[in-house]
Design a protein around this motif. Structure first.
Motif, short mmCIF file in Angstrom:
data_model
loop_
_atom_site.label_atom_id
_atom_site.label_comp_id
_atom_site.label_asym_id
_atom_site.label_seq_id
_atom_site.Cartn_x
_atom_site.Cartn_y
_atom_site.Cartn_z
N ASP A 86 0.66 -1.13 0.11
CA ASP A 86 0.04 0.08 -0.05
C ASP A 86 0.87 1.27 -0.14
N ASP A 87 1.94 1.27 0.81
CA ASP A 87 2.91 2.13 0.87
C ASP A 87 3.55 2.57 -0.26
N ALA A 88 3.93 1.50 -1.16
CA ALA A 88 4.71 1.75 -2.35
C ALA A 88 3.77 2.14 -3.43
N GLU A 89 2.41 1.82 -3.49
CA GLU A 89 1.58 2.29 -4.40
C GLU A 89 1.24 3.73 -4.21
N LYS A 90 1.13 4.35 -2.85
CA LYS A 90 0.86 5.48 -2.62
C LYS A 90 2.13 6.42 -2.98
N LYS A 91 3.60 6.11 -2.80
CA LYS A 91 4.50 6.65 -3.01
C LYS A 91 5.06 6.67 -4.33
#
Length: 175
Positions: free
Chosen positions: A159-164
């Protein structure tokens, strides 16, 4: 003329016939020849009894290396591969899937934080993708109880990777 190579079982049988002093001499002789042998012996003697502390030391070393990450994509990719070599060497020493997943998750988290987010340099992007795939397959090999613990952390990292990272799509990597 080449020397014969013996299998692990042959070496194990022969070691059983040696005294403790002779085995110690052989270990020291092995440690003299290769740096990795010396590092493995040091890990087994001094660090293997507390694996959690060792994992934290490796995370700290990798975190420091990430803070030194070059700006240019080509050099950053080379440096990230250097960090991965270090991690793979230590996971080989520990021989633990849980430790490997833990270290690779930490690598991916640091990658998301420190690597250039706007880069179009494909080798730099593939480094993260390969590690995410490696984590996913390693989680699949664990016991069911451990899988659940690591799956939550893994999905949060995705999730963090997709956001950033605008180029990262988590849908192909979910568990």
């Amino acid at each position: 003329m080449s020397t014969a190579t013996y299998g692990l079982q042959d070496i194990k049988k022969e070691l059983q016939h040696l005294s403790g002093l002779q085995i110690a001499e052989l270990c020291l002789r092995l440690a003299r020849h290769k740096k990795e042998n010396k590092e493995l012996l040091a890990y087994l003697l001094f660090e293997s009894d507390n694996q959690a502390d060792f994992v934290e030391k490796v995370k700290a070393e990798a975190g420091f290396m990430f803070s030194q990450l070059p700006v240019r994509s080509y050099e950053a990719a080379k440096y990230l591969r250097k960090i991965l070599r270090l991690i793979s060497k230590y996971t080989k020493f520990m021989a633990s899937k849980e430790a490997e997943i833990n270290l690779l998750s930490n690598f991916c988290t640091n990658y998301i934080q420190y690597a250039d987010r706007r880069t179009s340099y494909k080798p730099l992007r593939l480094i993260l993708i390969r590690q995410v795939e490696k984590i996913r397959t390693s989680i699949g090999k664990l016991h069911e109880d451990l899988q659940l613990d690591f799956t939550n952390e893994y999905n949060a990292m995705l999730d963090d990777a997709e956001k950033k990272l605008s180029w990262f799509n988590k849908s192909g990597y979910l568990l």
